[in-house]
Design a protein around this motif. Structure first.
Motif, PDB file in Angstrom:
ATOM      1  N   PRO A 164       4.029   5.320 -10.784  1.00  0.00           N
ATOM      2  CA  PRO A 164       5.437   5.393 -11.188  1.00  0.00           C
ATOM      3  C   PRO A 164       6.465   5.335 -10.066  1.00  0.00           C
ATOM      4  CG  PRO A 164       4.145   6.927 -12.477  1.00  0.00           C
ATOM      5  CD  PRO A 164       3.224   6.389 -11.425  1.00  0.00           C
ATOM      6  N   VAL A 165       6.262   6.054  -8.969  1.00  0.00           N
ATOM      7  CA  VAL A 165       7.266   6.044  -7.890  1.00  0.00           C
ATOM      8  C   VAL A 165       7.443   4.636  -7.345  1.00  0.00           C
ATOM      9  CG1 VAL A 165       7.768   6.824  -5.535  1.00  0.00           C
ATOM     10  CG2 VAL A 165       6.960   8.461  -7.236  1.00  0.00           C
ATOM     11  N   GLN A 166       6.329   3.956  -7.148  1.00  0.00           N
ATOM     12  CA  GLN A 166       6.403   2.590  -6.611  1.00  0.00           C
ATOM     13  C   GLN A 166       6.985   1.628  -7.636  1.00  0.00           C
ATOM     14  OE1 GLN A 166       3.379   4.601  -6.167  1.00  0.00           O
ATOM     15  NE2 GLN A 166       4.566   5.236  -4.357  1.00  0.00           N
ATOM     16  N   LEU A 167       6.718   1.843  -8.913  1.00  0.00           N
ATOM     17  CA  LEU A 167       7.330   1.016  -9.954  1.00  0.00           C
ATOM     18  C   LEU A 167       8.842   1.164  -9.925  1.00  0.00           C
ATOM     19  CD1 LEU A 167       7.256  -0.793 -12.480  1.00  0.00           C
ATOM     20  CD2 LEU A 167       6.901   1.283 -13.845  1.00  0.00           C
ATOM     21  N   ARG A 168       9.309   2.390  -9.789  1.00  0.00           N
ATOM     22  CA  ARG A 168      10.753   2.616  -9.728  1.00  0.00           C
ATOM     23  C   ARG A 168      11.369   1.890  -8.536  1.00  0.00           C
ATOM     24  NH1 ARG A 168      12.452   6.656  -6.124  1.00  0.00           N
ATOM     25  NH2 ARG A 168      11.165   8.234  -7.167  1.00  0.00           N
ATOM     26  N   GLN A 169      10.724   2.005  -7.379  1.00  0.00           N
ATOM     27  CA  GLN A 169      11.242   1.330  -6.182  1.00  0.00           C
ATOM     28  C   GLN A 169      11.259  -0.190  -6.364  1.00  0.00           C
ATOM     29  OE1 GLN A 169       8.318   3.428  -3.550  1.00  0.00           O
ATOM     30  NE2 GLN A 169      10.088   3.715  -2.206  1.00  0.00           N
ATOM     31  N   GLN A 203       0.843  -1.195   0.000  1.00  0.00           N
ATOM     32  CA  GLN A 203       0.000   0.000   0.000  1.00  0.00           C
ATOM     33  C   GLN A 203       0.873   1.238   0.000  1.00  0.00           C
ATOM     34  OE1 GLN A 203      -3.664   0.025   2.222  1.00  0.00           O
ATOM     35  NE2 GLN A 203      -3.394   2.171   2.826  1.00  0.00           N
ATOM     36  N   SER A 204       0.748   2.027  -1.041  1.00  0.00           N
ATOM     37  CA  SER A 204       1.537   3.245  -1.179  1.00  0.00           C
ATOM     38  C   SER A 204       0.996   4.327  -0.256  1.00  0.00           C
ATOM     39  CB  SER A 204       1.497   3.729  -2.630  1.00  0.00           C
ATOM     40  OG  SER A 204       0.162   3.982  -3.028  1.00  0.00           O
ATOM     41  N   PRO A 205       1.792   5.365   0.005  1.00  0.00           N
ATOM     42  CA  PRO A 205       1.327   6.477   0.845  1.00  0.00           C
ATOM     43  C   PRO A 205       0.139   7.191   0.215  1.00  0.00           C
ATOM     44  CG  PRO A 205       3.716   6.529   0.593  1.00  0.00           C
ATOM     45  CD  PRO A 205       3.212   5.525  -0.379  1.00  0.00           C
ATOM     46  N   LEU A 206      -0.612   7.904   1.035  1.00  0.00           N
ATOM     47  CA  LEU A 206      -1.757   8.662   0.540  1.00  0.00           C
ATOM     48  C   LEU A 206      -1.319   9.605  -0.576  1.00  0.00           C
ATOM     49  CD1 LEU A 206      -4.769   9.211   0.909  1.00  0.00           C
ATOM     50  CD2 LEU A 206      -4.167  10.988   2.568  1.00  0.00           C
ATOM     51  N   ASP A 207      -0.173  10.244  -0.392  1.00  0.00           N
ATOM     52  CA  ASP A 207       0.451  11.012  -1.467  1.00  0.00           C
ATOM     53  C   ASP A 207       1.360  10.047  -2.209  1.00  0.00           C
ATOM     54  OD1 ASP A 207       1.910  12.597  -3.169  1.00  0.00           O
ATOM     55  OD2 ASP A 207       2.468  14.092  -1.669  1.00  0.00           O
ATOM     56  N   TYR A 208       0.890   9.546  -3.329  1.00  0.00           N
ATOM     57  CA  TYR A 208       1.611   8.463  -4.018  1.00  0.00           C
ATOM     58  C   TYR A 208       2.914   8.914  -4.666  1.00  0.00           C
ATOM     59  CZ  TYR A 208      -1.258  10.438  -7.809  1.00  0.00           C
ATOM     60  OH  TYR A 208      -1.886  11.280  -8.688  1.00  0.00           O
ATOM     61  N   ASN A 209       3.207  10.202  -4.597  1.00  0.00           N
ATOM     62  CA  ASN A 209       4.519  10.665  -5.060  1.00  0.00           C
ATOM     63  C   ASN A 209       5.586  10.545  -3.967  1.00  0.00           C
ATOM     64  OD1 ASN A 209       4.029  11.454  -7.795  1.00  0.00           O
ATOM     65  ND2 ASN A 209       2.833  13.176  -7.018  1.00  0.00           N
ATOM     66  N   LYS A 210       5.156  10.166  -2.758  1.00  0.00           N
ATOM     67  CA  LYS A 210       6.093   9.951  -1.660  1.00  0.00           C
ATOM     68  C   LYS A 210       6.547   8.492  -1.658  1.00  0.00           C
ATOM     69  CE  LYS A 210       5.460  14.146   0.011  1.00  0.00           C
ATOM     70  NZ  LYS A 210       6.532  15.180  -0.054  1.00  0.00           N
ATOM     71  N   GLU A 211       7.766   8.261  -1.210  1.00  0.00           N
ATOM     72  CA  GLU A 211       8.319   6.909  -1.226  1.00  0.00           C
ATOM     73  C   GLU A 211       7.926   6.092  -0.007  1.00  0.00           C
ATOM     74  OE1 GLU A 211      12.430   6.661  -2.089  1.00  0.00           O
ATOM     75  OE2 GLU A 211      12.308   7.870  -3.908  1.00  0.00           O
ATOM     76  N   GLY A 212       7.719   6.743   1.126  1.00  0.00           N
ATOM     77  CA  GLY A 212       7.417   5.994   2.346  1.00  0.00           C
ATOM     78  C   GLY A 212       8.539   5.010   2.653  1.00  0.00           C
ATOM     79  N   ASN A 213       8.163   3.855   3.174  1.00  0.00           N
ATOM     80  CA  ASN A 213       9.150   2.812   3.501  1.00  0.00           C
ATOM     81  C   ASN A 213       9.014   1.626   2.553  1.00  0.00           C
ATOM     82  OD1 ASN A 213      11.297   1.831   5.103  1.00  0.00           O
ATOM     83  ND2 ASN A 213       9.896   0.539   6.285  1.00  0.00           N
ATOM     84  N   LEU A 214       8.520   1.902   1.345  1.00  0.00           N
ATOM     85  CA  LEU A 214       8.229   0.804   0.434  1.00  0.00           C
ATOM     86  C   LEU A 214       9.481   0.150  -0.155  1.00  0.00           C
ATOM     87  CD1 LEU A 214       5.036   2.006  -1.451  1.00  0.00           C
ATOM     88  CD2 LEU A 214       5.256   0.219   0.275  1.00  0.00           C
ATOM     89  N   ALA A 215      10.600   0.859  -0.141  1.00  0.00           N
ATOM     90  CA  ALA A 215      11.838   0.221  -0.605  1.00  0.00           C
ATOM     91  C   ALA A 215      12.119  -1.017   0.242  1.00  0.00           C
ATOM     92  CB  ALA A 215      13.001   1.206  -0.537  1.00  0.00           C
ATOM     93  N   ASN A 216      11.873  -0.902   1.532  1.00  0.00           N
ATOM     94  CA  ASN A 216      12.062  -2.038   2.433  1.00  0.00           C
ATOM     95  C   ASN A 216      11.023  -3.126   2.164  1.00  0.00           C
ATOM     96  OD1 ASN A 216      13.257  -3.357   4.832  1.00  0.00           O
ATOM     97  ND2 ASN A 216      11.265  -2.945   5.756  1.00  0.00           N
ATOM     98  N   THR A 217       9.785  -2.714   1.891  1.00  0.00           N
ATOM     99  CA  THR A 217       8.723  -3.675   1.573  1.00  0.00           C
ATOM    100  C   THR A 217       9.092  -4.505   0.350  1.00  0.00           C
ATOM    101  OG1 THR A 217       7.006  -2.253   2.506  1.00  0.00           O
ATOM    102  CG2 THR A 217       6.297  -3.904   0.893  1.00  0.00           C
ATOM    103  N   PHE A 218       9.549  -3.839  -0.689  1.00  0.00           N
ATOM    104  CA  PHE A 218       9.908  -4.557  -1.918  1.00  0.00           C
ATOM    105  C   PHE A 218      11.151  -5.433  -1.713  1.00  0.00           C
ATOM    106  CE2 PHE A 218       7.661  -0.860  -4.087  1.00  0.00           C
ATOM    107  CZ  PHE A 218       6.510  -1.591  -4.319  1.00  0.00           C
TER     108      PHE A 218
END
Length: 515
Positions: free
Chosen positions: A312-317, A276-291
């Motif tokens: 896109p941001v999550q795709l890049r991560q 689940q991406s952040p509410l502001d989907y242009n933010k990275e959050g901690n998803l690098a760790n999730t992936f």
């Protein structure tokens, strides 16, 4: 009557009190006057939590420095047509963003809109008819959060005989606020809307529900892209597929993409891997760790084809994490047209090697447009126009000082310039197709009615392909370029062309009974 005895000490006290009162008054004047003045410029004012300048401008106001060059060209063209019979088209997209990649895309969309206006008014355009076109920039704020105030402004511009607003173009996001905005504009305000790169399948008219009267969609929806992709990649096996999906609620684009990919991979042995991406989907959050934690599970599965339903941001991560995998397997990542953002994402600029590490990663996606689809080497007999593609390329290179030689750097390969150019061009065609000897300025309802005729001989030869609208105002069997990211040139290359119906349209661009 004296309140204080005379004397130097008391005179000093009075003076001090007076200064304090004046200072306080000045401070309050600043706090509640100038500091809270919501005006940014005529038609544009600060709104929302971020005090963002939103509203409508003819180019007199510049929303960001990146937009200055192209905005000045729009203002000059608008000044040129002032005093002559003209209709107004509004480009309604967010004009500011904290994300550099998104800002670049916004510039490209405004460039595409201006190029369409320029060509529509150009004396070299042999198809040019009246009225001339005035273009305004309508900023509804980030993620369209201030859409209602802007929609009300546009309604006033529609009623103003000097402005003659006749269409809104370019809608570029598939989120809940956009659904509300499009419904209000078309249903309540009777303003035709030509969407741009908006692909969610739950913001459109259907044969059973015409929820958005006046909405025309020139880009293939998510389901059409999936059907085209399925016909192109018929050899893909569900047993070797895995879906990676963003479960963030309130995003129409994600909802339709998840549904589409789950349908395409029906029979896959593993349930989707979710995040689940952040509410502001242009933010990275901690998803690098999730992936990072997700990748080993992907490696241990039988999957070699990964369907990524995310922005896109999550795709890049995800690609960076997958590039650092320990298993020696080649993966094909299939995703949506939003992957084009990686080409302008500065955070990915030094991460392209993620696609070449180990056995490599192929990133394949369906694009909304690509300059090579109907370029010089195209052998496609129908479905697109080489002339339209060449015209747009020529507009970018024109040496004419009145032409767009000062709109800033523009790149056609990520498709944003092309799609927005086609969106505004379609709006212009919708307006001009309804003019007659007796009707010099069609009503907005006339323009809406015109969408029903926009096929066959009345199709729009767009730079992205033929635009033939079905009775509900949706693009019918629109060309779907299949592209891959090439890490060698750090850009997208065309690898094929697919069609939602599995074949190109007939030469007359008819609408089938299924439309």
């Amino acid at each position: 009557m004296r309140l204080l005895p005379a004397g130097p000490l008391n005179r000093a006290l009075v003076t001090t009190l007076a200064v304090a009162v004046l200072a306080t008054g000045g401070y309050l004047g600043y706090e509640y006057g100038l500091a809270d003045d919501p005006s940014c410029a005529p038609g544009v004012e600060k709104r929302g939590e971020q005090h963002e300048c939103v509203g409508v401008t003819d180019g007199a106001y510049v929303f960001s420095e990146e937009l200055r060059q192209v905005t000045e060209r729009i203002k000059a063209e608008n000044d040129r047509v002032a005093g002559q019979p003209h209709a107004t088209v509004a480009l309604m997209i967010p004009m500011t963003s904290d994300a550099p990649a998104e800002r670049r895309e916004l510039v490209e969309q405004v460039q595409g809109a201006y190029l369409a206006q320029h060509w529509a008014n150009d004396d070299a355009n042999k198809e040019k008819t009246q009225p001339l076109i005035r273009l305004v920039l309508a900023n509804p704020g980030r993620e369209y959060k201030e859409w209602l105030a802007v929609a009300d402004q546009l309604a006033r511009a529609k009623a103003d005989g000097k402005q003659n607003l006749r269409a809104v173009a370019g809608i570029n996001l598939s989120v809940e606020a956009v659904e509300k905005a499009v419904r209000d504009l078309t249903e309540n305000k009777h303003i035709p809307v030509v969407a741009g790169p908006m692909t969610a399948d739950n913001i459109k008219n259907t044969a059973t529900a015409r929820s958005y009267p006046g909405l025309a969609r020139i880009a293939p929806g998510t389901a059409d892209q999936a059907a085209a992709l399925a016909s192109y990649g018929a050899t893909l096996k569900p047993e070797e597929a895995l879906v990676i999906e963003d479960t963030r609620p309130g995003d129409n684009f994600l909802t339709t993409l998840r549904t589409t990919f789950e349908t395409l991979t029906k029979g896959a042995p593993n349930a989707p891997e979710t995040f689940q991406s952040p509410l502001d989907y242009n933010k990275e959050g901690n998803l690098a760790n999730t992936f990072h934690q997700m990748v080993p599970d992907i490696c241990s599965s039988a999957a070699t084809t990964l369907y990524f339903a995310g922005r896109p941001v999550q795709l890049r991560q995800f690609l960076v994490a997958l590039g650092n995998r320990k298993c020696d397997k080649h993966y094909t990542v299939i995703t949506s047209s939003h992957a084009s953002t990686l080409m302008v994402d500065k955070e990915f600029a030094d991460k392209w090697d993620s696609l070449t590490k180990g056995a490599g990663i192929t990133v394949r996606y369906t694009a909304l447009a690509h300059p090579d689809t109907f370029g010089e080497r195209s052998a496609e007999p129908t479905g697109g126009s080489k002339d339209a593609t060449a015209r747009l390329a020529d507009l970018l290179k024109s040496p004419d000082t009145k032409a767009p030689d000062a709109i800033g750097p523009a790149d056609l390969r990520d498709g944003r310039v092309i799609v927005t150019y086609d969106s505004v061009t379609t709006a212009v065609a919708g307006i001009r197709n309804q003019t007659t000897d007796k009707v010099a300025m069609p009503s907005t309802d006339d323009v809406t009615e015109g969408w029903r005729r926009m096929h066959g001989s009345n199709r729009v030869n767009g730079a992205s392909g033929w635009i033939c609208l079905d009775p509900q105002g949706n693009a019918y069997n629109k060309a779907v370029p299949v592209v891959e990211l090439d890490p060698k040139i750090k850009n997208a290359v065309l690898v094929g062309l697919a069609w939602p119906l599995g074949h190109a349209p007939d030469a007359t661009c008819p609408i089938g009974s299924d439309g």
